[in-house]
Design a protein around this motif. Structure first.
Motif, PDB file in Angstrom:
ATOM      1  N   ALA A 193       0.980  -1.359  -0.064  1.00 16.40           N
ATOM      2  CA  ALA A 193       0.104  -0.098   0.108  1.00 16.40           C
ATOM      3  C   ALA A 193       1.038   1.187   0.063  1.00 16.40           C
ATOM      4  O   ALA A 193       0.625   2.088  -0.745  1.00 16.40           O
ATOM      5  CB  ALA A 193      -0.963   0.010   1.155  1.00 16.40           C
ATOM      6  N   ALA A 194       2.039   1.185   0.757  1.00 19.67           N
ATOM      7  CA  ALA A 194       2.876   2.413   0.830  1.00 19.67           C
ATOM      8  C   ALA A 194       3.532   2.628  -0.403  1.00 19.67           C
ATOM      9  O   ALA A 194       3.478   3.711  -1.033  1.00 19.67           O
ATOM     10  CB  ALA A 194       3.768   2.287   2.016  1.00 19.67           C
TER      11      ALA A 194
ATOM     12  N   LYS B 290       1.024   3.957  -3.262  1.00 17.01           N
ATOM     13  CA  LYS B 290       0.560   5.120  -2.856  1.00 17.01           C
ATOM     14  C   LYS B 290       1.594   6.096  -3.344  1.00 17.01           C
ATOM     15  O   LYS B 290       1.343   7.245  -3.876  1.00 17.01           O
ATOM     16  CB  LYS B 290      -0.076   5.444  -1.541  1.00 17.01           C
TER      17      LYS B 290
ATOM     18  N   CYS C  25       1.824   9.263  -6.097  1.00 18.40           N
ATOM     19  CA  CYS C  25       2.111  10.711  -6.019  1.00 18.40           C
ATOM     20  C   CYS C  25       3.389  11.077  -6.882  1.00 18.40           C
ATOM     21  O   CYS C  25       3.619  12.227  -6.811  1.00 18.40           O
ATOM     22  CB  CYS C  25       2.328  10.803  -4.350  1.00 18.40           C
TER      23      CYS C  25
ATOM     24  N   ALA D 155      -2.308  -1.610   5.772  1.00 16.39           N
ATOM     25  CA  ALA D 155      -2.517  -1.105   4.452  1.00 16.39           C
ATOM     26  C   ALA D 155      -2.675   0.665   4.786  1.00 16.39           C
ATOM     27  O   ALA D 155      -2.253   1.429   3.959  1.00 16.39           O
ATOM     28  CB  ALA D 155      -3.667  -1.382   3.565  1.00 16.39           C
TER      29      ALA D 155
ATOM     30  N   GLN E 135      -0.211   3.835   3.808  1.00 17.91           N
ATOM     31  CA  GLN E 135      -0.691   4.835   3.076  1.00 17.91           C
ATOM     32  C   GLN E 135      -0.460   6.201   3.689  1.00 17.91           C
ATOM     33  O   GLN E 135       0.127   7.236   3.163  1.00 17.91           O
ATOM     34  CB  GLN E 135      -1.964   4.852   2.579  1.00 17.91           C
TER      35      GLN E 135
ATOM     36  N   ALA F  37       3.192   6.901   3.274  1.00 15.91           N
ATOM     37  CA  ALA F  37       3.422   7.204   2.076  1.00 15.91           C
ATOM     38  C   ALA F  37       3.178   8.788   1.817  1.00 15.91           C
ATOM     39  O   ALA F  37       3.890   9.655   0.890  1.00 15.91           O
ATOM     40  CB  ALA F  37       2.882   6.294   0.949  1.00 15.91           C
ATOM     41  N   VAL F  38       1.991   9.254   2.197  1.00 20.56           N
ATOM     42  CA  VAL F  38       1.698  10.590   1.550  1.00 20.56           C
ATOM     43  C   VAL F  38       2.316  11.483   2.379  1.00 20.56           C
ATOM     44  O   VAL F  38       2.641  12.647   2.300  1.00 20.56           O
ATOM     45  CB  VAL F  38      -0.019  10.947   2.180  1.00 20.56           C
TER      46      VAL F  38
ATOM     47  N   GLU G 277      -6.192  14.057   2.335  1.00 18.65           N
ATOM     48  CA  GLU G 277      -5.553  12.478   2.551  1.00 18.65           C
ATOM     49  C   GLU G 277      -5.535  12.044   3.976  1.00 18.65           C
ATOM     50  O   GLU G 277      -5.954  10.970   4.545  1.00 18.65           O
ATOM     51  CB  GLU G 277      -4.270  12.155   1.676  1.00 18.65           C
TER      52      GLU G 277
ATOM     53  N   LEU H 130      -7.438   9.093   6.119  1.00 21.16           N
ATOM     54  CA  LEU H 130      -6.735   7.866   6.637  1.00 21.16           C
ATOM     55  C   LEU H 130      -6.783   7.631   8.056  1.00 21.16           C
ATOM     56  O   LEU H 130      -6.841   6.599   8.574  1.00 21.16           O
ATOM     57  CB  LEU H 130      -5.297   7.974   6.107  1.00 21.16           C
TER      58      LEU H 130
END
Lengths: 95, 386, 461
Positions: free
Chosen positions: C17-18, C21, C25, C314, C318, C321-322, C339, C343
């Motif tokens: 997921a990371a 995502k 981006c 997951a 994320q 990641a963001v 985001e 989340l």
């Protein structure tokens, strides 16, 4: 002993301490060992205690075997290969 | 209000092997001793070094001290009533080409000329093959000392500490010192946990932190902390008895009774004195791996299990600082062993305790005095090299 | 190799997921995983698993295919069979593949190394035939292999899940021994919010248990004092419950489970700070809400940070990641805020459920603090409870010092299976060590590396 449930995967033949062992392609060497022997697969170096794979995910290192060409390896992280030669060096305390 | 937590005859800063061994000798002679250790005894270099017990290859200025230490090691386990893991398996210094062979011959002659009851023996290719059959056949010869060997550094440090404690010495853990003051009679020390200690005699056995303690006493020298990287492998079938070094490579190589192999050789990596951390430089270890596999081809398949580094204090001339402070009576130093102080400890402790107790030391320690010019500062090139 | 924006370690739910995502981006991402195929433990082999097994393993498992497909379809560079050895100064990473060692640097790292089973140190746990419940499941997933005449023992959802998977495949189980203490149910009642949030999960759990009861498999509750015995391999299993002492003979396999603990060896090696969590009885990497560790360039997500299951993994993947995308200027502030808010809300939901599960399945004292002197603590070096007792009685209180004295934790597993037990015993004694319960200090390599691979490493600037 572990048993392989019926599957369509082709069988791979490897040798363990000179003995012929068969396992479905894609299986780990550790599982092939567990399905072919009931007893220890190695002896703990400090106590010589009987051991066999414990976690099957690379953490415990109890599944160590000697794979020809690779040296001492965690068998749970190695897939069976046709013609692979495995030695379990039992009693030497070097696994 | 100043609360005195403890006063003793002697206050030792640092509970590594030098501090612990000194505490043992002093306590045995009846002095009251307190050791202030900032972490736990043996936490740093003393607990994690390669454990080499050797006279072979030492700087000639250190040899008299080292030869005395060798005699101490022989019955150390009996004296301390503990297993320090000392095995006198011998040490070899390998020559891989003619130039290195010649270098070793010259060293052999030089040592013979020192007039000590000690020699380093030249051995040829055949004897070398017999002593270490696993060595690569290209090795031409070696210098050999039969009664060198290795010991367990943490066990040795602990054995000294326990023996010292049995004779009344007290070890304080987590006792990093934050201030040091001196009046005419004694030293007053405060530790990070707020306790205070006082003693007539202060000894700086603070290892890589020894420069800081020396400065508190008033003795300024340049001490460079650095790491000395090591790696240990998974167990292998027994193939080697003596400890092996090489004339042309940074390498210290030994196999323990349990089959694991320890590879060192002084590859450096930066350390942080404030965080107790030593980094690992994989490229340096790659060089160590190349050295090991060049000399012992079977090591190609060996599996390295752990890399680490101790935190060592290096002086500019790579010789230790041992002896009294010239600026403050009652203060003494034993630090700066530049990654080769383990074997010396039994002798250093014995001699320093003799000096402290007002007796004549068995060996002359003037080569290690803190005021010597050669350790005032690092030459710019060397400082950069660290 | 030019620097990546982000390197992710672990291709389980959090890592996948990371990576996906971050890739979405616009970051340049590399994901490394030790296994031959993505999925981690929970979705192990989901890409290629045979149909008949898939059915037995359940629909939660099959959902993993969405995640692996997303990974394969993304622009993320994915390297399987890559064993990470070291993460140095939060800047560069070294890993081993069949062809040798590789090195790469990145601006950010997300470590999603997952969980491992909490050690269950009972008498006889080192005997051949004693394994983890996770191992039983791995055997099903990766080889379609199963044990005959097995006993499952322990506490937690995985116990019931694997039991039901066995039964659906038509395999008989010798017995299921539930070690969940009665008082945990009482304590869990207080977590009613979690029960509401996780009612689906709880109902599923009850359903699984009903299945197992209905199959006629003997189920024992409130099990304590579990032991295993045998000469060269497991032969018998014994235990106690409110009905008294029991003994099962001719047992071929005993699968143990008492929950999961983070597999955080790599974060620890990389220098991330850890604290002992006395409620969860495990070390945890200290992280901020977005997963950032004490090393600013390193994030720890999924089970490696906090055991919370695949869905939560997951989400936390994320989240990190963001945050990384924002750090590196690939995500404008307002989009990032949006985001993150979404989340976090989802994560909060998961947290409520987890608190309930953690309360319900907190291991009882007898299971984490072995009382028998001969019980092995360190499997690699055969250090027993009595060795630790001697050390503690002599005034010791530092696990690292204990290691130096006894070799406990110096074997191939480098303390993964013994450190939690040593710490649990010390915490149980109320020991104050200085400065405060210092965690073990694992060093690189994170896995053993052959000297010839190491020797071939050169400085490529």
């Amino acid at each position: 002993m572990f048993q392989f449930l019926k599957s369509h995967a082709p069988l791979v033949t490897l040798s363990v301490d000179g003995r012929e062992v068969q396992a479905p392609a894609g299986t780990s060497v550790a599982l092939a060992l567990l399905a072919s022997t009931d007893g220890p697969t190695r002896y703990a170096p400090a106590s010589q205690g009987a051991r066999a794979p414990y976690c099957l995910m690379g953490i415990c290192h109890e599944c160590n075997v000697n794979i020809e060409g690779q040296g001492v390896t965690r068998s749970c992280l190695s897939s069976v290969c046709h013609g692979m030669r495995i030695s379990t060096e039992t009693g030497n305390g070097t696994l | 209000m100043k609360v005195m937590n403890g006063s003793s005859d002697v206050l030792i800063i640092g509970g590594g092997i030098h501090g612990s061994a000194l505490a043992f000798h002093l306590a045995r002679s009846g002095a009251s001793v307190r050791v202030l250790e900032k972490d736990y005894p043996g936490r740093h270099a003393s607990g994690v070094n390669a454990g080499g017990v050797r006279t072979l290859g030492r700087h000639p200025a250190e040899l008299p001290l080292s030869v005395l230490a060798k005699r101490c090691w022989k019955d150390l386990a009996d004296v301390l009533e503990a297993d320090v893991g000392f095995s006198a398996v011998g040490q070899l210094r390998i020559a891989e080409n003619e130039a290195e062979l010649e270098q070793l011959r010259r060293r052999c002659d030089m040592v013979d000329g020192l007039g000590l009851d000690y020699r380093e023996e030249m051995i040829g290719a055949d004897d070398l093959r017999r002593m270490a059959p696993a060595l690569s056949p290209h090795c031409l010869g070696a210098l050999y000392v039969a009664d060198d060997g290795h010991a367990n550094p943490f066990r040795t440090t602990t054995a000294y500490r326990l023996a010292a404690e049995r004779d009344g010495a007290r070890f304080e853990r987590g006792a990093e010192i934050v201030s040091l003051a001196a009046d005419r009679e004694s030293f007053h020390v405060r530790s990070r946990d707020g306790r205070s200690y006082a003693a007539e005699i202060l000894v700086n056995c603070a290892g890589a932190w020894g420069g800081r303690i020396a400065a508190l006493v008033g003795d300024e020298i340049a001490l460079n902390p650095n790491g000395s990287m090591l790696m240990v492998t998974m167990r292998m079938p027994a193939f080697l008895g003596p400890v092996v070094g090489a004339a042309g490579r940074s390498l210290s190589f030994k196999q323990f009774a349990n089959g694991s192999v320890l590879i060192g050789g002084g590859h450096r990596a930066p350390v942080d004195l404030n965080r107790n951390s030593a980094s690992i430089d994989l490229l340096g270890l790659a060089q160590a791996a190349r050295n090991a596999t060049a000399l012992f081809p079977r090591m190609k398949d060996a599996k390295a299990l752990r890399f680490w580094s101790g935190i060592e204090g290096f002086t500019a001339d790579h010789l230790p600082v041992i002896g009294p402070s010239p600026v403050r009576a009652g203060a003494f130093h034993a630090f700066g062993f530049s990654a080769h102080g383990f074997q010396l400890a039994p002798a250093v402790a014995l001699l320093l305790s003799q000096i402290i107790l007002g007796r004549s030391p068995l060996c002359d320690l003037s080569a290690f005095r803190i005021e010597r010019e050669s350790i005032r500062e690092f030459a710019a090139k060397e400082a950069a090299g660290f | 190799m030019g620097p990546y924006d982000l390197i992710v370690v672990g291709a389980g739910p959090a890592g996948m997921a990371a990576a996906v995502k971050a890739g979405a981006c616009g970051l340049r991402v590399l994901i490394l995983d030790e296994q031959a195929r993505p999925g981690g433990q929970i979705y192990r082999n989901v890409e290629i698993l045979a149909c008949h097994l898939r059915q037995a393993l359940g629909e939660d498992y099959s959902r993993g295919e969405d995640a692996t497909r997303a990974l394969r379809n993304s622009l993320v560079e994915y390297r399987p069979n890559a064993t990470v050895l070291h993460l140095d100064q939060g800047r560069s990473i070294v890993w081993s593949q069949h062809d040798g060692l590789h090195r790469a640097s990145a601006k950010r790292f997300i470590l999603a190394t997952g969980a491992m089973e909490r050690p269950f140190p009972i008498e006889g746990w080192t005997l051949p035939g004693v394994m983890t419940v996770g191992a039983a499941q791995i055997a099903l997933k990766s080889g379609g292999a199963a044990a005959d005449n097995a006993v499952l023992a322990g506490s937690g959802p995985l116990l019931w899940l694997v039991a039901s998977q066995y039964l659906r495949l038509g395999l008989k189980l010798r017995a299921v021994l539930d070690t969940t203490p009665a008082e945990n149910y009482v304590k869990a009642l207080r977590q009613w919010r979690g029960a509401v949030a996780g009612h689906r999960l709880l109902l599923k759990g009850l359903q699984l248990q009903r299945e197992i009861h209905a199959s006629g498999t003997p189920v024992y509750r409130n099990v304590t004092d579990l032991w295993a015995s045998g000469k060269r391999r497991l032969e018998s299993v014994g235990f106690r419950n409110y009905a008294g002492w029991h003994r099962l003979d001719a047992v071929s396999h005993l699968f143990l489970h008492q929950g999961l603990v983070p597999n955080d060896q790599l974060p620890a090696i990389a220098g991330c700070e850890r604290h002992w969590n006395s409620q969860l009885l495990t070390w945890q990497v200290v992280t901020g809400g977005d997963g950032r560790s004490s090393i600013p360039s390193i994030f720890v997500v999924g089970d490696a940070g906090w055991i919370a299951g695949a869905d939560s993994a997951a989400l936390t993947g994320q989240l990190a990641a963001v945050r990384v995308a924002r750090d590196l200027g690939h995500l404008p502030a307002d989009l990032y805020a949006l985001e993150r808010e979404q989340l976090m809300k989802a994560v909060q939901e998961q947290v409520r459920i987890r608190v309930l599960l953690d309360t319900l399945f907190r291991p009882p004292r007898w299971a984490v603090v072995p009382q028998q002197e001969e019980t092995v603590i360190c499997r690699c070096e055969d250090i027993q409870v009595k060795h630790l007792n001697d050390y503690l009685a002599a005034g010791g209180g530092d696990l690292n010092e204990f290691k130096s004295l006894t070799r406990c934790g110096m074997g191939p597993c480098q303390g993964r299976l013994c450190a939690p037990t040593v710490q649990a015993i010390m915490a149980d004694r109320g020991l104050q060590s200085w400065p405060e319960a210092p965690p073990p200090r694992p060093r690189p390599p994170a896995s053993p590396v052959s000297l010839d691979q190491l020797a071939a490493m050169v400085d490529d600037g």
